[in-house]
Structures are given as C-alpha cells and as structure tokens.
Design a protein around this motif. Structure first.
Motif: not given
Lengths: 165, 235, 427, 386
Positions: D89-93, D124-127, D169-171
């Motif tokens: 759930h923080d996959s963008a970072n 957005l992913n950080r939030q 979630v897993t983008h």
C-alpha cells in the motif's frame, strides 16, 4: 486541552457522526463504476491509456501468435501459455494464442504493454472466482468474450460526508 | 535552523544524460549558502564513459588491474563538482593514499579503504566531516576476482549542506574467509545491517556482538544466499 | 446445486423419518410420562379458587378461556415466574440480547459502517441467533495441562453470579425475586465474586497471556470496588435504607437522587464501566497487548457463556444505576386504567391480568435502563484503552475523593433537614 | 538521561548474558509472536520483570522473500511487479526510487509531465499508507472508531489511485522512464474534491483521537528518543522528524520536480510517542497541500514516458537513489554490469532502520506501553524482511 474539554470534544465529535451517512459500499447490490472500459496500450505512442486492470480481452482478429506477451510474463508470473486454436487465420500461421491462468496472474498489465498488435487489452471485469484451479485458466475463446460488468455507483462527496451514492 | 533557508541544492533532474535536459530549472533564485564552497550550475557528470577499462585509480595496492566488471573506475569526466572535490581533498590530505577515491558524482562519493584502517577512516568521517549515521550496508559478491565488496552508505543529519550527500565507504575482502572489522562502535545504526550482511554473504564482522542468523529460517543449511554461486532452484 | 450423496434414494429417506417418529413416541411414553407423574407428587401445586390445581383441571381449563384466566393469574404470582420470566432471567437475557445488537449497530453507525446486515433479511436482526448457534456448534478446546474442573466451572459460575445480581433488582413494585432488607449490601457481596472467577479461570487456563490478563482483572476490579461502594453509600445515607425497593419509594416521595448526588452518580457510572471491563477500562482482555487477556483460551460455548454473563452484568449494573439514582420505576402514568374499555363484563375477563401501576412501572424501568445502557455503550466508540497504572491511579485516588465529596454533600442534606424523615423536600 | 551505552549495557547485563539465578527466575520471557494481533508477522522476545520490560530482542524474517536475489534474475522492467510486494500500500514510493536509480544507470530522461504524475501518485500513496498506519495505531490502543474512520477515508484515496493507475493497491505504475499511462480525463477536479474532503477529516481525527486525554496520557512523555540518540541510531522518516531533526529526502535531496514545490518539512521537538504519532498526520496535511500545487503546476500536455527499447541496458556502474516513502528514506543501491539484468540490488528501507530503536526504546517501559511504542516506530514487518 484540559481533560474535561478533551472528553466533551471527543463525545461531540463521536456523536456528530451518528447523523453522517454511512460510507460502506454494499457490494453485491451496488457495483463501482470505473473510468473507461479497461487498461489499453498504444504501442506506436508507447504509452498506456488509463483504465481498470481487470480480466484480459483477446482480439482474435489481431493476434498473430507472436508470444511476446508470454515472454513478458515469464519473469513475473508465468501466467500466459500459448495454446493451439482451431480457427484458421492468415495472420496467425501457427494458430496459437495466449491462454491466461488467473491463478497466477498478478494483473500488472505488462503483457498488454508488450503486445505490438493491439490484440491484448484489459477490461473492467474483476469477478473471476471459480471452484477449482483448472476453472481459473481462461482459454483464448473465453478471453475473447466482452465482459457484461456494468457498475453504476461512485464516491459522492457532499457536505454530509462521503458515500457510495 | 528551519529547513527552508537551507541552501537550495538545485540538481538536474534524475537523468544524468550528457544532453543538457531542457527542464533544468537552475536559474531559480539561489541564496548564497553560508558554507564557503559555492554551488555553481552543475554539469551533470556522466557516471562513467563507455570505455570502462580506463583504470584511472592507479594507486591501488592490489596488483591486478581493476576489472571492468567491478565498480566503475574513477571518472575521467571533465571536472567533478567542487563541493564533493572539497570533501575528497579533506580526506586525501588526512589519510593520503590509504583512501582510494573510486569516483565522484554529483552528491555521491565512493572511496575504497583497506579492511584494517576502515575504523580509522570511519571515525574521522563521523567526528570531523559530519557523516553521522549509516543509511545501509550493502555487500556485493564479485566471483571473478574472488572478492566481496561491502559498501557503507554514510549520510548526515546534523550538517545541512551534507544532507543530500551520501558517501560510500567500501572495503573488499576475499571470498574464502571474508572478515571485516565492525563499525558498530562508531555507527550504532549498522548493527542489524552488518548482521544481515553476515547472514546473506558470509562476511564475518570482527567485534560485532551477534554474528548469527537474522532473517533466514533457523534451519537454513545452504551457503549464504546472496553469493553468486547460490542458484535459485528452477531458474 | 447442492451435491447429493451418490446413492441417495427417497425411500431410504422416508424409512429413516418413520424410525425417528417411532423412537420419539417410545421415549416419551416410557420415560416422559412417569417423570411428569413423579414430579407432580413433589411440586406443591397452587390452589385456584379454592381447589388444588390437578393436571386434569389444568388440561381442561386450557379449553375454556374463562377458567384459564384464574390459572394464569395464580401462575403469575408464583416465585418461579418471577425468577424465570419477568424481573428474572428471561427479561435480563432479552435485554442483554437487545444490548448486544444495539451496541453493534450503534457502534457501526458511529464508525460510518453498517454493522450486522445479512443475517435475517431485515438489517441483520437474526445476527444474535447466528452468533449463538455458531458458538454452540464450535468445538470447545481445553488447553493441555489446564485445571479441567475450574476451566469448566468458571464460565458457569460467571453467568450464575451475573444472574444472582439480577435477582436482587426490583423491576416494579413487588416484582423482585428476592426482596431482602439488605439488598444493596447483597449486590456488592455478589459483585465481589467476579475478580475471583476471572483469576481462577485465567490461572486454570495455564498459559502466560491469560495469567497476565487475570492479574490485571484482579487489580482492576479491586481498585474500583471501593469507589463503587462509596458512591452507593451516599444513596443509602439519603434514603436511609438498604432495601432497594424502599430506596425507590424514598425517591418517589422526594426527587430523584441524581439531582442531589450528581458526582457520585458519575463515580458509580465510571466504576460500573470498570466493573464491566468496557473500553476505557478494557485491560483484562486488551487484545493488542496480551492477545485476549483472560479470554484467550476460551472457545465455543465457554466464550458464549462469558459474553452472555458480561452482557447480563451490563443490564444488572445499568438497572442498579437506575434504581439508585434515576428513581427506579417512578414515572408519569401513561397507561390507561384498563386495556379494553368496559371489559369487566366481557366474555374473557382479561382485565384481571392487567395491572395499571405494574405495566407503567415496568415500562419506565425498562426505558431508563436502556437509556443508561446506551450511555455505557458510548465510551466504546470514543475513547482508547488506558494503561494499567493510570487505571489504578484513577481508581484509588481520583474516584474515591470524588465519592467522599458527594458523601459530605449527602450528609449536609440530611442534617440540614432537606431530605430524610420530615425533610423539606419530602412530599 | 543516561546515555545510550549505559542503557544497552544495562539491558545486556539483565538480558543477554546469563543473569544471576535469582534474577532470571523473576523474569518472565514473553514472545510477542508472529501471530500476535499486535505485531503482524514479526516477533520480538521480551523479558518482563513484573510489569516492566527489561530486555527486547527483535526477530524478523517471518515474511522474508529474498527480493534482492529475485531482482538478479529479471530484467529491469520485469522487476517492478515483485519489487512493490514488500509494502503494497505504498507501492508508488517503493518503485519510485528503483526507477530513479535505474534511470541514472541507463541514462533515461523522464519527460516533465511524467515526473508530475509520478509525484502525484507518490503523494497519494503516502497518504494511503499513513492512513492505514494511523488506523492500526488506533486499534493498537483499543480505539475502534479510530480504526474505522481512517480505513474508510483511505478508500477515497484508493479510489483516486484506481482511476489513475488502474489497480487499487499494487499499481506497477512507476516504470524506469516515467509512468505507464496518462491521467484519465476528469481526474483533476475529482482529485481536488476528494483531497479537500480528506483535509476536513483530519480535524475529526484530532478531536476524537489526538486530543483525547486518555490517548495523551498513554503517549505523551513515553519512550522519548532524544535528538543525539535518534541520529546515532540512524532512524529515519517520521521517527527522526519527531526528535527535532528536520530531515525529509524531498527537501534534502529533491528528486524529479520536488525542487519546484515549496512545502515545509513538518517536525516536532518532543520525540516521544505522541510526537511520533502526530508527525505523520502533519505530513498528510502537507502532502494534501503538495498535491494541489502539483496539479496546478502540471504542464497541460506532453509525453509521460520516455521511449525505451524492450530490454533497456546501460554502461556498467553503480547508483544509489533514495525517495521519501511513508516510512522515511527508501533507497536503492543498484550495481549493473552492462546487461539488462541488474548485477546486485540492495533495498535500504525505513522499517529496517527504525527497528533498531525498538529494543532501545522498550527498555524499562511497561508491558502496556509495548504496542504504543512499537507501532509509533512506523514499522512495516513485510518491508523490513524484504
């Protein structure tokens, strides 16, 4: 923040929520609406088109059996296997098309990026449960069917809070 | 000492293409940082020219020339950024040729040190140069020259102009009996990193209180998994 | 498309049904009837209009409604009815079930979610039934090396003690299972059992986390016993009696005690939250720290019993709060004199069963109890769990001091002649 | 404050070596085990003397997947889907710094609009991560409402990410070279309205949770991590920002277009549990503000992804790039030997670095403080094990 004030504020904030509308999406009755009708990729411009990454859809008239999607998925989930198809296509000499095993697929969409012939896209359909593992393997014929999924609900935000309206 | 009056390090966008990318916004207003070395517009130093074999780091004690596969040799690019050069000068005149500069890139300096004097260099780095914590410890296995290279990525919280910089303090041991003095007494934060490096690569850190199993299951009987001769079954 | 067993034949199904009926008849005839006759000799049958209620009379009176009414009336007055139905177990269990359901829905609404939905088509009304059946059908796991006897008996003792507290609470004038003169003292004596049961059960389950949970339960319940009793003491000072029915009568004569003793009402409320181990004082089964506290080793119906016991205790303490501070069943008369107008000469003299004051009292008592229960559910939605040392600190220092303050106020009211015998405010 | 050495020696004296027979009996060894609802796939053994924790030894590795070894068998693009598994759930970072490192190695130039979209997805992913972390922090302290509200509001942001990237979630959205697809139309004002709704919700969290005196009693002044100790332990993210060290990778070493965004690094001076739980909320408010700026400054049109040949490969070399994830500085050290498959990938994550603070902070605290202290370290077990 004196402790009494803290309590009163928390009671007030808690009871204020008794009037705010519920947020839960009641899934089987109402389904979410997605933007567009599934993730697509435009090989010429080399960039995808935003859309939900659900079940794949295979255009039999465009697929040339080049196995690029199977090669792309090799390093990730090995979910795509090429199988013989009984239709005769002049642009698909070997007559093989991808068969996707949804027991393994992680829905990353890199196979759609790898397909140079606009043959493999993704759709909005995500209800793929099955009773046995074998039923999770979708043959090319199954992949060609357009999904019947129509969601009609989306997040509505008004002054009384957010709901799935 | 709020963050925004810190010197605005305007870096070129991540890509370090020789081609000067149009999007550099380097002409934004840039207050003069208190620290002496000014930060002129930076030429994105290309990490390494294609000719990988130019073994610039001549003064290596090991006789074998640096193989191309190993870490890219010292830059022969035109002119390393002055601030990083200033740091390296400090190190050079303190330690002379014990410290071998592998390369200098914008914000990244890689120096290589012999295992026996890594503790001295590290304590100097921490005390006088302000690199006060270790971000991570990475071990890399080079089977070609039978060596394991352990890299300490040192960062800095206390000195603001060093906040963006990371200094790679590396040491090499040969693969058969990999032994390195531990830096746990200088950098408290490397305790678990070194323990993981021991478990994954088999580098025994002398002086580390607990060189033992950390992430892998208790009954792991195989050789350390991150070594190149450990093959994942079935690939 | 339920899958039938391979060799299913409808004939076999019918045969098994007939066997079933045959065996039921045999057992009822050979075991059921003699049992009834044995009981009939030892159970003192009540008299109805002078004659003894024999089974023959009982069975024939069911046919004619006129003669059925007197039989029902006599049954209503027996103590068995009081224990089993009105102020007793069924009434408490129904309120406890309603509390569970309302709590889940109330908490869900406060947290912007839905709560039980699918059990029983209308908004999860049968969720209780579903949970009960699930718990009954679950296998009861006894941890190895645990003290079997205590492990089995503690949950039963827990529910029994909770029911015992319910027995002492008068729901309406005359409607109380045990109307004893030292009612309030008996209630606190029974409440003293709960820490014992919690410790015994957690010690018997022979594992680390329940043991810690049990010790915490012991500390907590002891710490809050004294402010609990002190706050009730100031009520006794004002009403002059320990008998709960007379406490309510004295409130009916003057005003409700909550207006004179607001602080001790607050202390009573906080201590009852601690007694019930509800959220701010949830330490004995703090799931984040010690798995599930002294409930860790419970499974199946043992957990069911403990939950039922704790919700019956919620009803009991809420009812106690209502009796001590909110004037028990006092309330404006809203029930008509008789249910069906000019029903005296109706064929079925139903009006004899209907007592206006009793119905009114029961109604107001239930309403106030539900109000207090809602108040007890609120903290679960708005506050986190507090730490053991803060809990003990509030218990021993803060609450006891508050209870004493209000006791002095009560004494002042008595000596000032405002309340008590011949007081100004006493009507 | 005794210095850090005495604390560790004391815990060693009591815990690690063989303690005198009489003391050892008094201690009860508790395994806050992998199944414990409080830890989630992570075990640490604590020795409890009465109600006080005397010794704590973290034992990670229950969800170790060997990400670093797997990276060596896949080419640069195929690494993305499995690299985001440690913290989905923080996959963008977590894929952001991998893409930056690979771009520096291979020498790719990401177009400007692609950088903006990548930054929006990261914010957005950080939030999403911080709301989920806040929800678990609430249920750790027994506050069930504080579990339900952030989890519900997280759904609003996940809905945005689903529209932008196609997956909840897993983008697998950040690719070396930019982002996979452009923003759908109507995304801009939908994003602004949902972000404003979230900003209103933060006030509710403060009313019911942060200003609740019971919560304050449990966290204020508990497990204080002084500035020197925080620097010495090398912790990162909200843990170091709560001990008055204003370090945020987006401000210290701006990557992509973060040098054009002006935002304040949120940090607090007390360094106790309350500060470590309040800084993430301030971060979320700040990233709402950043998203609005990003949406304004974004070029209206343009490419979002650099053209790459199928198996991108660059000259041999090394690179170390880091990004500010939900749990602090998340860095990738990649050594490449000229082939499309990376030669060695080292992931340096915030959770692994914050884990070192756990035994130090738990020493001498009460057993009931354990969940509050443990989860305030912003620790995600799956990411620490990689």
């Amino acid at each position: 923040m004196t402790s009494a004030g803290g309590f009163i504020k928390s009671i007030e904030s808690g009871s204020k929520h008794l009037v705010i509308k519920r947020f839960t999406l009641r899934y089987p009755e109402k389904k979410l609406k997605f933007v567009g009708d599934g993730y697509q990729f435009d090989p010429k411009r080399g960039v995808g088109i935003a859309g939900y990454r659900g079940r794949h859809i295979l255009m039999h008239d465009k697929c040339t059996g080049c196995q690029l999607c199977a090669i792309a998925c090799e390093g990730i989930a090995e979910a795509i296997g090429m199988v013989k198809v009984d239709e005769q296509w002049k642009h698909n000499k070997k007559g093989i098309m991808p068969q996707i095993d949804y027991g393994k697929c992680v829905f990353c969409g890199l196979c759609v990026d790898a397909c140079p012939f606009y043959a493999l896209f993704m759709t909005n359909d995500y209800e793929l449960s099955a009773f046995t593992k074998e039923h999770l393997i979708y043959t090319p014929a199954q992949l060609a069917i357009k999904p019947k999924y129509q969601g009609d609900v989306e997040i509505v935000i008004d002054d009384r809070g957010a709901t799935h309206g | 000492m709020s963050a925004n009056n810190k010197k605005e390090l305007n870096k070129v966008a991540a890509g370090s293409q020789t081609k000067h990318s149009s999007s550099t916004s380097d002409d934004t207003a840039q207050e003069q940082p208190p620290s002496p070395s000014t930060q002129p517009k930076q030429i994105p130093a290309k990490p390494s020219p294609p000719s990988a074999t130019a073994a610039a780091s001549a003064a290596t004690t090991t006789t074998t020339p640096k193989p191309s596969l190993a870490s890219s040799p010292a830059k022969t690019q035109p002119e390393p950024p002055p601030f990083e050069k200033g740091l390296v000068e400090q190190l050079k005149n303190k330690f002379g040729d014990i410290v071998k500069v592998v390369f200098i890139k914008p914000l990244r300096i890689k120096i290589q040190v012999e295992p026996q004097d890594i503790v001295g260099v590290a304590s100097f780095l921490r005390d006088s140069m302000g690199f006060d914590h270790a971000e991570s410890v990475a071990g890399t296995d080079y089977p070609k020259d039978n060596q394991i290279e352990v890299v300490y990525h040192l960062g800095s919280y206390s000195r603001e102009e060093l906040a963006a910089h990371i200094l790679w303090l590396t040491a090499r041991t040969n693969k058969d009996d990999a032994r390195l003095p531990t830096l746990i007494n200088i950098y408290k934060s490397v305790e678990y990193h070194e323990r993981e490096c021991y478990e994954m690569l088999g580098v025994y850190f002398e002086g580390h209180p607990r060189n033992e199993r950390f992430l892998l299951p208790e009954d792991w009987a195989d050789i350390p998994p991150l070594r190149k001769d450990f093959r994942i079954k079935g690939r | 498309m339920a899958s039938y067993p391979r060799d299913f034949r409808f004939g076999g199904f019918v045969v098994s049904l007939i066997w079933l009926i045959f065996w039921i008849l045999i057992i009822v005839a050979l075991v059921g009837l003699p049992l009834i006759f044995i009981i009939l000799f030892y159970v003192p049958l009540p008299e109805v209009d002078g004659e003894v209620l024999t089974p023959y009379l009982f069975l024939t009176s069911i046919l004619y409604p006129q003669s059925a009414i007197p039989v029902i009336e006599t049954l209503l007055d027996t103590t068995f009815f009081k224990v089993a139905v009105f102020p007793g177990f069924t009434y408490a269990a129904l309120i406890a079930a309603a509390t569970i359901f309302i709590e889940r829905k109330f908490l869900a609404k406060m947290q912007l979610r839905v709560g039980p939905l699918y059990a029983g088509k209308i908004e999860g009304i049968l969720q209780l039934l579903a949970d009960g059946l699930k718990l009954i059908s679950k296998e009861i796991i006894i941890p190895s090396g645990s003290d079997k006897l205590i492990f089995w008996s503690a949950p039963i003792a827990f529910v029994a003690t909770a029911a015992a507290v319910v027995a002492l609470i008068p729901a309406a004038p005359g409607w109380v299972v045990a109307d004893i003169d030292v009612g309030l003292l008996a209630v606190f004596a029974i409440l003293g059992f709960f820490p014992l049961i919690a410790l015994l059960f957690s010690w018997a389950s022979n594992s680390k986390y329940p043991f810690i949970g049990g010790l915490r339960a012991l500390h907590q319940l002891i710490a809050f016993e004294i402010p609990f009793i002190l706050s009730a003491l100031s009520v006794v000072i004002l009403s002059g009696t320990l008998n709960l029915t007379e406490v309510v009568e004295s409130q009916i004569q003057s005003y409700w005690f909550i207006f004179f003793l607001p602080i001790s009402a607050f202390v009573f409320y906080i201590s009852s939250l601690a007694e019930l181990e509800r959220i701010p004082f949830d330490l004995p089964e703090a799931e984040a720290e010690i798995v599930a506290g002294w409930l860790t080793e419970t499974s199946g119906m043992i957990y069911g019993l403990l939950q039922l016991g704790s919700y019956i205790k919620t009803y009991a303490l809420a009812a106690l709060f209502v009796i001590l501070f909110l004037g028990g069943w006092a309330g404006p008369q809203i029930f008509p004199a008789e249910i069906i107008p000019e029903s005296a000469e109706a064929i079925i003299p139903v009006s004899e069963l209907y007592e206006q004051t009793d119905a009114n009292a029961a109604f107001w008592f239930t309403l106030k109890t539900f109000g207090v229960i809602m108040l007890m559910l609120l903290p679960r939605g708005i506050s986190p769990r507090i730490r053991i040392d803060i809990l003990l600190h509030t218990g021993w220092y803060k609450l006891i001091v508050l209870a004493f303050i209000n006791m002095f106020v009560a004494l002042a009211l008595i000596y000032g002649g405002v309340l008590g015998p011949g007081g100004l405010l006493v009507r | 404050m005794t210095s850090i050495e005495e604390k560790f020696e004391e815990s060693k004296r009591l815990g690690l070596q063989i303690v005198k027979e009489s003391e050892e009996d008094r201690l009860m060894t508790l395994s806050v085990g992998p199944q414990h609802p409080g830890s989630g796939h992570f075990r640490f053994v604590i020795k409890v003397d009465g109600d006080y924790i005397v010794y704590c030894d973290p034992d990670p590795g229950y969800v170790h997947r060997g990400e670093e070894k797997m990276c060596e068998y896949r080419n640069v693009i195929q690494n993305i889907p499995h690299l985001e598994r440690p913290v989905i759930h923080d996959s963008a970072n977590i894929t952001y710094s991998y893409s930056l490192a690979v771009e520096e190695l291979v020498g790719i130039e990401v177009p400007r609009r692609g950088q903006f979209i990548r930054a929006i997805a990261s914010e957005l992913n950080r939030q999403v991560y911080t709301l989920y972390w806040l929800a678990i922090y609430g249920i750790f302290l027994g506050h069930s409402t504080m579990f339900m509200w952030p989890t519900g509001d997280r759904e609003v942001i996940i809905d945005l990410l689903e529209a932008l990237t196609g997956a909840r979630v897993t983008h697998a959205f950040n690719i070396p070279g930019g982002v996979r697809n452009d923003m759908p139309e109507g995304f801009r004002d939908r994003c602004l309205s949902q972000i404003r709704y979230l900003q209103k919700r933060f006030k509710e969290y403060e009313d019911i949770f942060y200003n609740n005196p019971l919560f304050r009693q449990r966290t204020e002044g508990v497990a204080v991590l002084s500035k020197e100790d925080a620097i010495k332990l090398g912790v990162t993210g909200s843990v170091v920002r709560a001990s008055s060290v204003p370090f945020d990778v987006r401000k210290a070493e701006p990557y992509d277009i973060y040098n054009e965004i002006d935002f304040k690094v949120q940090y607090m001076k007390t360094g106790d549990c309350f500060a470590r739980s309040y800084v993430p909320l301030l971060d979320m408010q700040e990233s709402c503000y950043i998203i609005e700026q990003l949406l304004d400054k974004m070029p209206a049109s343009g490419e979002v992804r650099a053209k790459l040949q199928p198996n991108p490969k660059g000259p041999p070399g090394e690179s170390y790039r880091r990004v500010e994830s939900g749990r602090g500085a998340l860095g990738y050290y990649i050594v490449s030997d000229g082939t499309p498959k990376p030669y060695r990938v080292k992931i340096s994550v915030g959770s692994f670095r914050n884990m070192l603070a756990l035994p130090y902070l738990l020493f001498g605290k009460r057993l009931a403080d354990m969940p509050a202290v443990y989860w305030s370290l912003n620790y995600w077990p799956v990411e620490a094990d990689r």
